[in-house]
Enzyme design. Structure first.
Site, PDB file in Angstrom:
ATOM      1  N   TYR A 284       3.941   0.594   2.423  1.00 34.48           N
ATOM      2  CA  TYR A 284       3.075   1.169   1.395  1.00 34.48           C
ATOM      3  C   TYR A 284       1.780   1.690   2.005  1.00 34.48           C
ATOM      4  CZ  TYR A 284       0.502   1.452  -3.053  1.00 34.48           C
ATOM      5  OH  TYR A 284      -0.220   1.893  -4.141  1.00 34.48           O
TER       6      TYR A 284
ATOM      7  N   SER B   9      -4.967   4.043  -2.523  1.00 30.59           N
ATOM      8  CA  SER B   9      -5.150   2.607  -2.666  1.00 30.59           C
ATOM      9  C   SER B   9      -6.180   2.162  -1.639  1.00 30.59           C
ATOM     10  CB  SER B   9      -3.814   1.889  -2.419  1.00 30.59           C
ATOM     11  OG  SER B   9      -3.987   0.510  -2.191  1.00 30.59           O
TER      12      SER B   9
END
Length: 286
Positions: free
Chosen positions: A157, A144
């Site tokens: 995350y 990401s």
């Protein structure tokens, strides 16, 4: 239509929805043979039917990537059915929203690590001997933008996505001599179910009015990365502004992250040009 992956075997985890589903359909359109893995047997069946409609072969194997015995069974089934694996797309994962001070933070991190990091490692370790015997192959890891720059309220995350990025960089160097290529994909906010359960007020501040990428756009980038042997892909390209700022100075990175919380500035940077995440995912998929 290009069918540059005709006959190639592509194993995709997290294939029952979102980016995984889109990647499966993109490779199917290129003539690949698919091995589809996810926890949801029902979801896999639906995606398999879509793949078959495109004229591609598919094998669905319900799999929890955090369970080593299920991962071993997945890879074994793929090799028994197709005799090889040419591309592995590590896509399975979860994400939790919350501040570092929250009592649930450590547990959120543990759960995310189990699915998004250790599950990916387990699948990769099972597939590597197959690729090495072949002397060729490609591995894609889904990280990401958060794997290069963390945002507030998404720390658990981001920690895992940073780890995925580091794993990918190390793996790429370790397997280069074996004819195996490694690509890591860094998408910005994407219209998947990852944050569906988070209220708008709970979202990382820059995400609240950001226009998400489509899963199809990410899938197209994955296919292109494998075809070209790209080592690292950031989506959209405009997100490189944030990553360049962070690389130059954490202060600059924080300033850009803060600026993205302002809709006008995000729009100027091309990151807010339509519906927000929650507006997008509220529309039933077709």
């Amino acid at each position: 239509m290009s069918r540059s992956f005709a006959g190639k075997v592509v194993l995709i985890t997290g294939a029952s929805r979102g980016i995984g589903r889109a990647v499966a359909l993109a490779f199917a359109a290129e003539g690949a043979r698919l091995v589809l893995a996810a926890r949801s047997a029902e979801g896999l069946t639906e995606v398999e039917q879509e793949v078959l409609t495109l004229g591609a072969e598919a094998l669905s194997v319900p799999t929890d990537v955090s369970a080593p015995e299920e991962v071993a069974a997945l890879v074994g089934s793929a090799v028994r059915r197709f005799g090889r694996v040419d591309v592995l797309v590590n896509n399975a994962g979860i994400g939790k929203v919350g501040e570092v001070a929250d009592g649930s933070f450590a547990e959120d991190l543990r759960l995310t690590q189990s699915a998004s990091l250790f599950g990916m490692i387990s699948v990769t370790q099972q597939v590597l001997p197959v690729l090495r015997r072949q002397g060729s192959g490609a591995i894609v890891t889904m990280s990401s933008v958060m794997g290069r720059k963390a945002f507030a309220r998404f720390g658990s995350y981001a920690i895992v996505m940073h780890a995925v990025s580091a794993f990918s960089d190390a793996l790429r160097q370790e397997v280069a001599a074996d004819g195996i290529r490694v690509s890591v994909i860094h998408p910005a906010l994407t219209a998947t179910d990852l944050l569906r359960d988070a209220d708008v007020a709970e979202m990382p501040p820059p995400f609240r009015h950001m226009t998400p990428l489509s899963p199809d756009a990410v899938a197209k980038a994955v296919v292109t990365a494998v075809r070209r042997g790209q080592r690292r892909v950031v989506l959209p390209r405009r997100a490189n502004t944030l990553l360049l700022a962070e690389a130059l100075s954490p202060r600059l990175g924080d300033l850009v992250a803060t600026a993205l919380t302002k809709r006008r500035i995000a729009a100027l940077l091309g990151m807010s040009s339509g519906k927000t995440y929650h507006e997008t995912i509220s529309v039933p998929s077709t």
